[in-house]
Design a protein around this motif. Structure first.
Motif, mmCIF file in Angstrom:
data_model
loop_
_atom_site.group_PDB
_atom_site.id
_atom_site.type_symbol
_atom_site.label_atom_id
_atom_site.label_comp_id
_atom_site.label_asym_id
_atom_site.label_seq_id
_atom_site.Cartn_x
_atom_site.Cartn_y
_atom_site.Cartn_z
ATOM 1 N N GLU A 418 0.810 -1.225 0.000
ATOM 2 C CA GLU A 418 0.000 0.000 0.000
ATOM 3 C C GLU A 418 0.839 1.268 0.000
ATOM 4 O OE1 GLU A 418 -2.999 -0.519 -0.438
ATOM 5 O OE2 GLU A 418 -3.137 -2.618 0.147
ATOM 6 N N MET A 419 2.120 1.121 -0.019
ATOM 7 C CA MET A 419 2.972 2.314 0.029
ATOM 8 C C MET A 419 3.180 2.881 -1.375
ATOM 9 S SD MET A 419 5.654 1.049 2.955
ATOM 10 C CE MET A 419 6.753 2.443 2.825
ATOM 11 N N ASN A 420 2.084 3.193 -1.983
ATOM 12 C CA ASN A 420 2.127 3.673 -3.360
ATOM 13 C C ASN A 420 1.884 5.169 -3.449
ATOM 14 O OD1 ASN A 420 2.512 1.113 -4.628
ATOM 15 N ND2 ASN A 420 0.411 0.646 -4.023
ATOM 16 N N GLY A 421 2.262 5.669 -4.576
ATOM 17 C CA GLY A 421 1.994 7.082 -4.820
ATOM 18 C C GLY A 421 3.136 7.999 -4.431
ATOM 19 N N PHE A 422 4.227 7.406 -3.957
ATOM 20 C CA PHE A 422 5.324 8.246 -3.464
ATOM 21 C C PHE A 422 6.630 8.024 -4.216
ATOM 22 C CE2 PHE A 422 2.410 7.499 0.072
ATOM 23 C CZ PHE A 422 2.060 8.805 0.348
ATOM 24 N N ASP A 423 6.541 7.364 -5.315
ATOM 25 C CA ASP A 423 7.759 7.213 -6.091
ATOM 26 C C ASP A 423 8.784 6.315 -5.424
ATOM 27 O OD1 ASP A 423 9.314 7.632 -8.258
ATOM 28 O OD2 ASP A 423 10.110 9.549 -7.618
ATOM 29 N N PHE A 424 8.285 5.390 -4.636
ATOM 30 C CA PHE A 424 9.211 4.487 -3.960
ATOM 31 C C PHE A 424 9.624 3.309 -4.837
ATOM 32 C CE2 PHE A 424 7.213 5.719 0.345
ATOM 33 C CZ PHE A 424 8.137 6.738 0.508
ATOM 34 N N GLY A 425 8.864 3.070 -5.882
ATOM 35 C CA GLY A 425 9.162 1.913 -6.720
ATOM 36 C C GLY A 425 8.282 0.736 -6.350
ATOM 37 N N PRO A 426 8.561 -0.398 -6.957
ATOM 38 C CA PRO A 426 7.730 -1.586 -6.726
ATOM 39 C C PRO A 426 7.909 -2.118 -5.307
ATOM 40 C CG PRO A 426 9.613 -2.093 -8.123
ATOM 41 C CD PRO A 426 9.637 -0.615 -7.903
ATOM 42 N N PRO A 427 6.960 -2.913 -4.868
ATOM 43 C CA PRO A 427 6.991 -3.420 -3.496
ATOM 44 C C PRO A 427 8.308 -4.092 -3.122
ATOM 45 C CG PRO A 427 4.914 -3.995 -4.531
ATOM 46 C CD PRO A 427 5.750 -3.347 -5.582
ATOM 47 N N GLU A 428 8.859 -4.837 -4.055
ATOM 48 C CA GLU A 428 10.127 -5.538 -3.736
ATOM 49 C C GLU A 428 11.209 -4.530 -3.389
ATOM 50 O OE1 GLU A 428 8.997 -5.835 -7.318
ATOM 51 O OE2 GLU A 428 7.352 -6.696 -6.149
ATOM 52 N N LYS A 429 11.209 -3.476 -4.137
ATOM 53 C CA LYS A 429 12.227 -2.450 -3.889
ATOM 54 C C LYS A 429 11.971 -1.759 -2.550
ATOM 55 C CE LYS A 429 14.825 1.276 -5.763
ATOM 56 N NZ LYS A 429 15.463 1.796 -6.922
ATOM 57 N N ILE A 430 10.717 -1.442 -2.301
ATOM 58 C CA ILE A 430 10.386 -0.807 -1.019
ATOM 59 C C ILE A 430 10.814 -1.720 0.120
ATOM 60 C CG2 ILE A 430 8.488 -0.001 0.444
ATOM 61 C CD1 ILE A 430 6.944 0.688 -2.099
ATOM 62 N N SER A 431 10.501 -2.965 -0.041
ATOM 63 C CA SER A 431 10.831 -3.926 0.999
ATOM 64 C C SER A 431 12.340 -3.979 1.237
ATOM 65 C CB SER A 431 10.340 -5.302 0.533
ATOM 66 O OG SER A 431 9.869 -6.029 1.590
ATOM 67 N N ARG A 432 13.046 -4.010 0.150
ATOM 68 C CA ARG A 432 14.512 -4.086 0.244
ATOM 69 C C ARG A 432 15.085 -2.856 0.943
ATOM 70 N NH1 ARG A 432 15.009 -5.370 -4.952
ATOM 71 N NH2 ARG A 432 15.694 -3.295 -5.579
ATOM 72 N N GLU A 433 14.616 -1.699 0.475
ATOM 73 C CA GLU A 433 15.153 -0.443 1.024
ATOM 74 C C GLU A 433 14.785 -0.285 2.498
ATOM 75 O OE1 GLU A 433 16.998 1.918 -0.593
ATOM 76 O OE2 GLU A 433 17.107 0.593 -2.323
ATOM 77 N N LEU A 434 13.554 -0.591 2.788
ATOM 78 C CA LEU A 434 13.097 -0.420 4.167
ATOM 79 C C LEU A 434 13.817 -1.387 5.097
ATOM 80 C CD1 LEU A 434 11.226 1.175 5.957
ATOM 81 C CD2 LEU A 434 9.356 -0.330 5.327
ATOM 82 N N THR A 435 14.032 -2.573 4.601
ATOM 83 C CA THR A 435 14.783 -3.556 5.406
ATOM 84 C C THR A 435 16.173 -3.011 5.718
ATOM 85 O OG1 THR A 435 13.576 -5.357 4.380
ATOM 86 C CG2 THR A 435 15.647 -5.927 5.461
ATOM 87 N N LYS A 436 16.753 -2.384 4.716
ATOM 88 C CA LYS A 436 18.086 -1.802 4.932
ATOM 89 C C LYS A 436 18.048 -0.736 6.026
ATOM 90 C CE LYS A 436 19.837 -1.434 0.520
ATOM 91 N NZ LYS A 436 20.282 -0.535 -0.529
ATOM 92 N N ASP A 561 11.999 17.414 -10.266
ATOM 93 C CA ASP A 561 11.198 17.011 -9.127
ATOM 94 C C ASP A 561 12.147 16.590 -8.036
ATOM 95 O OD1 ASP A 561 8.903 14.727 -8.005
ATOM 96 O OD2 ASP A 561 8.484 16.830 -8.345
ATOM 97 N N ASP A 562 11.600 16.482 -6.885
ATOM 98 C CA ASP A 562 12.451 16.110 -5.773
ATOM 99 C C ASP A 562 12.983 14.704 -5.950
ATOM 100 O OD1 ASP A 562 10.012 17.673 -3.791
ATOM 101 O OD2 ASP A 562 11.771 18.511 -4.755
ATOM 102 N N GLU A 563 14.102 14.492 -5.366
ATOM 103 C CA GLU A 563 14.728 13.205 -5.572
ATOM 104 C C GLU A 563 14.918 12.507 -4.243
ATOM 105 O OE1 GLU A 563 18.230 14.040 -7.665
ATOM 106 O OE2 GLU A 563 17.174 14.966 -9.330
ATOM 107 N N LEU A 564 14.016 11.665 -3.989
ATOM 108 C CA LEU A 564 14.192 10.856 -2.792
ATOM 109 C C LEU A 564 14.593 9.451 -3.168
ATOM 110 C CD1 LEU A 564 11.349 12.120 -0.540
ATOM 111 C CD2 LEU A 564 13.793 12.244 -0.130
ATOM 112 N N SER A 565 13.947 8.940 -4.161
ATOM 113 C CA SER A 565 14.332 7.605 -4.564
ATOM 114 C C SER A 565 14.615 7.512 -6.055
ATOM 115 C CB SER A 565 13.248 6.612 -4.194
ATOM 116 O OG SER A 565 12.051 6.991 -4.818
ATOM 117 N N GLY A 566 13.988 8.398 -6.791
ATOM 118 C CA GLY A 566 14.301 8.446 -8.203
ATOM 119 C C GLY A 566 13.934 7.188 -8.949
ATOM 120 N N ILE A 567 12.849 6.621 -8.590
ATOM 121 C CA ILE A 567 12.471 5.386 -9.255
ATOM 122 C C ILE A 567 11.062 5.502 -9.764
ATOM 123 C CG2 ILE A 567 14.025 3.715 -8.244
ATOM 124 C CD1 ILE A 567 12.403 3.635 -5.842
ATOM 125 N N THR A 568 10.620 4.459 -10.423
ATOM 126 C CA THR A 568 9.336 4.521 -11.102
ATOM 127 C C THR A 568 8.235 4.988 -10.187
ATOM 128 O OG1 THR A 568 10.061 2.668 -12.370
ATOM 129 C CG2 THR A 568 7.731 3.184 -12.463
#
Ligand code: ATP
Length: 894
Positions: A418-436, A561-568
């Motif tokens: 559900e963490m959509n709309g913020f340019d974080f990328g696909p769930p796998e990527k969010i999961s990876r980054e957040l885990t880090k 645009d702002d660059e927080l993650s720079g992904i899709t």
């Protein structure tokens, strides 16, 4: 430079087909660019229960044969505040909606044809900005009133996308960025839960538009409040300022920066609290990173934005907050000039004149906020603990942030999804980054050492500081803001991914429990041994077109645009549920402000009865404005001219100059670019892309009133007329016909919590006020027509609006911005960067002031036997409007 718009296939040919296939939210193309959205709706209860023809969300006629059971999906129960159908309730903006949906369908006459978006029946336009229009709407089933923001989507067939010229590319990029902002605004607004922040109820996406349904804030704009009151007493301002501070604390705590805080974006709710709107420019920030979008509204924009210096985030809100405070206590902006470059210079210099009537504490606070060097500017904590802020209060305003526990691994995938709309990328990527992030030494050490909200020990401080410094040396080109360099709380903007994870989790919990435990703030002292348990809720998001690579660089001279993650990027859609419990929380946030210095006490303490009995609203007092006129649509009324000009109907005028200007925000403004462009000639070709007519008009005509909104509108004039028509709520084809005074109904009681000052109330009777009003509108060449409760007005300035006449000193303690009519020059206005992209500064006398649309209501305060007038701006430049309203008040001599 990548000018390709990703993921936006053509849709037009299959639109009709899809319309019949999708019952509620009709996505125009089965192979739509928003497959997730379609999936969500197809799986939803609404899909199963609704006949195919029930609702056309894109404005097609409401089908009369629909059964009431088909009305509105159950899960989209945005009925926290069902409204009564009382004809006495506050401004209904021309739309009568019964609480019972069946009533809507009981009549199959063509007059029942209304525009329907999802669960809402659209009413008239109540506002217009750079993103689009805002219309009032009513929930089909509950009658709940909402404000729906309508934003044009990028047309994938647009010729601009195929064009190769720089201008076309820029325009396409602009449209794309507008979409991104819209999605972000929708995503954020549906997650945020704060008593002083306007919340989104539903989001609908069609092939052509976004529709974001917000809770309706019906106490008016802060701008109107200032017009009515002039500057506020410090005690009165404090209440509002504390609420703004509380909102910012909540936002910043959640890694969110608003970036467009201004007086126009602060509305007042019925119970006299503020609601912050317009998250169209907001974004997530990270302490270790820098944002590079130089946006906002010029009067309220921090100097570093004008110099295109990358910034962290909170500091630019703090500057704007300072400007808002100044406006509240002084009734004017601290930096003003008709000349754009001079205004820029003043803001950058930051020399503030403090009127003698300001208290020492207030000056002291302002002087800590309006500091040009962001490194030296006060932090929000300093502001909120400042003596001025806390006079007569027990302590700083709360953030209303809910209690949080540290996040532990493994992550809850239902949240991640559900963490959509913020340019974080696909769930796998969010999961990876957040885990880090969670596995990081810094996070873990904080989790182990405890979570604290108060002052931190030297050891803990050291941990944090080391962490920050380590990152700073790697990532940051500028020194870190001292106030932001150390976290005093692990939950406080540790990382945007963490903040959004929490927000989604809290939304899920809220949806599950139907309650929002935000007001209990208990310090957490232990780390849970198991992952946070969550429940999933539906938050399905269509894919967002990717950003092209032509982002602004740190020099601030490219679209960016702002660059927080720079992904899709992903679009976001939330269909939040709201319960009465939540409403009960939100209905009385002020109870938490123990010693609220309410400016409304005067009325609220005296009066309780005579409210609409069916009202389920929780406000302790009710604004009830009823019509002095016939409830049915009234004909266009001519100006009661004191001049010799013949009456002019809206139609006549709109055909000639239906331009609506408005002070708007710089959507992707580059203030640095502004400086560079100050001497550039106006180039019409660069102005029109996708921008609502109001903005286009501003761009064309009003250097300081323009906005960097995006999008395309091919036929500005036509659209402008449309806006005007919508704004005025009825067809413009009729000729004016004066209404006689006898047609005025007695004004029904109005109960306003202090919304009047001596300048707007009077012991005169209704007829007398109406006569005066008509006279004054004639005198000022204001076109008007009668509407329920008052007048709908258009002002098309031929020149400047003198703020006062020498013979009629203002009764309002109102200090309008200086607008000198001499030498026939027009106003320059209150905004903003784009203007400067296109205007010749120093040549402001060539600028045409914007058209103002607004409403004036005649209202009654029963107990005090007072009548009065109340203003509501629809569109047009804020400060021109303020000047005009002041002038009307002066002339009315109430
Ligand atoms: N929730 C609401 N309740 C009542 N009125 C609203 C609401 N939201 C917006 N409005 C009205 O619509 C106007 C425009 O809204 P908003 O500022 O969100 O649009 P915008 O296009 O982003 O404007 P801007 O160009 O100033 O950024 C507001 O000034 C206000 O009058």
């Amino acid at each position: 430079m990548d000018n390709h718009i990703h993921g936006v296939p053509a849709v037009s040919s299959k639109r009709a087909e899809a319309m019949s296939a999708l019952p509620k939210i009709k996505i125009s193309d089965p192979s739509n660019r928003h497959p997730n959205l379609i999936d969500a709706f197809m799986q939803s209860p609404s899909h199963q229960t609704q006949p195919k023809s029930s609702v056309d969300p894109v404005g097609l006629p409401f089908s009369p044969q629909v059964s009431s059971s088909a009305l509105g999906p159950k899960r989209s129960a945005s009925a926290r505040k069902p409204l009564p159908t009382s004809p006495n309730r506050s401004r209904d903006h021309g739309l009568r909606v019964p609480a019972s949906a069946a009533l809507i369908h009981s009549d199959d006459k063509s007059r029942e044809r209304r525009k329907v978006i999802g669960n809402y029946i659209l009413g008239k336009t109540i506002g217009a900005g750079s993103m689009g229009k805002v219309k009032v709407a009513h929930h089909i089933k509950t009658g709940e009133q909402v404000a729906i923001k309508i934003v044009l989507r990028q047309n994938p067939d647009s010729q601009k996308l195929k064009a190769t010229s720089q201008e076309a590319l820029k325009a396409a990029q602009s449209e794309k960025n507008r979409e991104i902002r819209t999605v972000r605004e929708a995503a954020l607004s549906t997650l945020l839960r704060h008593p002083y922040i306007c919340e989104a109820r539903d989001v609908y996406i069609t092939s052509s538009h976004y529709y974001i349904a917000f809770e309706f804030v019906d106490g008016g704009q802060m701008l109107d409040y200032i017009i009515s009151h002039g500057k506020l007493k410090e005690k009165q301002a404090r209440k509002f300022v504390r609420q703004i501070g509380s909102s910012l604390k909540y936002l910043h705590h959640n890694s969110i920066v608003h970036r467009d805080l201004k007086i126009e974006n602060i509305l007042i709710s019925k119970n006299g609290d503020i609601k912050i709107i317009d998250f169209g420019l907001s974004n997530l920030y990270m302490r270790q990173s820098r944002l590079r979008t130089f946006c906002g509204s010029l009067y309220f924009a921090a100097p570093e934005l004008l110099s295109a210096q990358p910034y962290i985030g909170p500091e630019v809100d703090i500057w704007s907050f300072g400007i808002v405070l100044y406006v509240l206590v002084c009734g004017k902006v601290p930096f003003d000039d008709q000349n754009m470059s001079a205004l820029h210079a003043k803001i950058k210099k930051g020399a503030v004149e403090y009127p003698a009537y300001l208290s020492g504490d207030c000056k002291s606070l302002l002087s800590r906020m309006l500091v040009t060097d962001p490194l030296k500017r006060a932090s929000l904590d300093e502001i909120l603990t400042h003596p001025w802020m806390n006079r007569s209060y027990d302590g700083p305003p709360p953030s209303f942030a809910p209690e949080r526990l540290p996040i532990t691994l493994p992550l809850d995938q239902s949240i991640i999804k559900e963490m959509n709309g913020f340019d974080f990328g696909p769930p796998e990527k969010i999961s990876r980054e957040l885990t880090k992030v969670i596995s990081s030494e810094a996070y873990q050490s904080l989790a182990k050492t405890g979570f604290y909200s108060g002052p931190i020990s030297a050891d803990k401080r050291k941990n944090f500081f080391e962490f920050r410094v380590r990152h700073a040396t790697q990532d940051i080109e500028n020194p870190i803001l001292p106030s932001l360099s150390i976290n005093s709380n692990i939950y406080d903007a540790f990382h945007p991914l963490i903040s959004i994870y929490y927000l989604v989790l809290e939304r899920q919990q809220y949806d599950k429990r139907g309650s929002w435990n935000r007001y209990v703030k208990t310090p957490v002292s232990s780390v849970p041994s198991s992952p946070i348990q969550t429940q999933s809720f539906s938050r399905s998001l269509p894919p967002m077109p990717e950003l092209s690579d032509n982002r602004i660089n740190s020099k601030g001279n490219e679209p960016n645009d702002d660059e927080l993650s720079g992904i899709t990027r992903k679009l976001s859609l939330i269909r939040g549920k709201h319960s009465p419990e939540t409403q009960s929380h939100f209905s009385s946030p002020s109870t938490l402000e123990k010693k609220s210095s309410s400016i409304f006490r005067r009325f609220s303490s005296r009066r309780k009865p005579n409210r609409s009995s069916s009202s389920t609203r929780s406000s302790s007092s009710t604004l009830q404005i009823s019509a002095p006129l016939e409830a049915t649509q009234s004909p266009v009324v001519p100006r009661a001219k004191s001049s010799s000009k013949p009456p002019i109907s809206y139609k006549n005028k709109a055909g000639n100059s239906g331009n609506i200007g408005r002070s708007t925000s710089v959507r992707e403004g580059r203030y640095a670019g502004v400086d560079k462009m100050l001497n550039s000639p106006i180039n019409d070709n660069t102005l029109t892309s996708g921008v609502p007519p109001a903005v286009q008009h501003n761009r064309l005509l009003n250097p300081r009133g323009a906005s960097l909104g995006r999008g395309t509108v091919a036929d500005a004039t036509f659209k402008q007329k449309q806006v005007l028509n919508d704004t005025m709520g009825q067809s413009l084809g009729k000729h004016a016909e004066a209404k006689s005074q006898e047609k005025i109904d007695p004004i029904k009681p109005v109960f306003l919590k202090g919304l009047f000052s001596v300048s707007t109330t009077s012991t005169k009777n209704t007829e007398s006020i109406q006569r005066d009003l008509i006279r004054v509108m004639g005198l000022l060449d204001i076109e008007y027509k009668e509407i329920k409760g008052g007048y709908s007005c258009i002002y098309r300035p031929q020149g400047n609006i003198p703020s006062t006449l020498p013979s009629t000193p203002s009764k309002a303690n109102f200090n309008a911005p200086r607008r000198h009519p001499s030498n026939g020059s027009n106003f320059s206005t209150d905004s903003y960067g784009l203007v400067a992209d296109n205007a010749q500064v120093g040549n402001t006398e060539n600028l045409v002031p914007s058209v103002l649309t607004f409403e004036i209501y005649i209202v009654k305060v029963p107990i005090l036997s007072l009548r009065g007038v109340s203003f509501h701006r629809i569109s047009g430049n804020s400060w021109q409007y303020k000047t005009l309203a002041s002038r009307i008040l002066n002339e009315l001599k109430l």
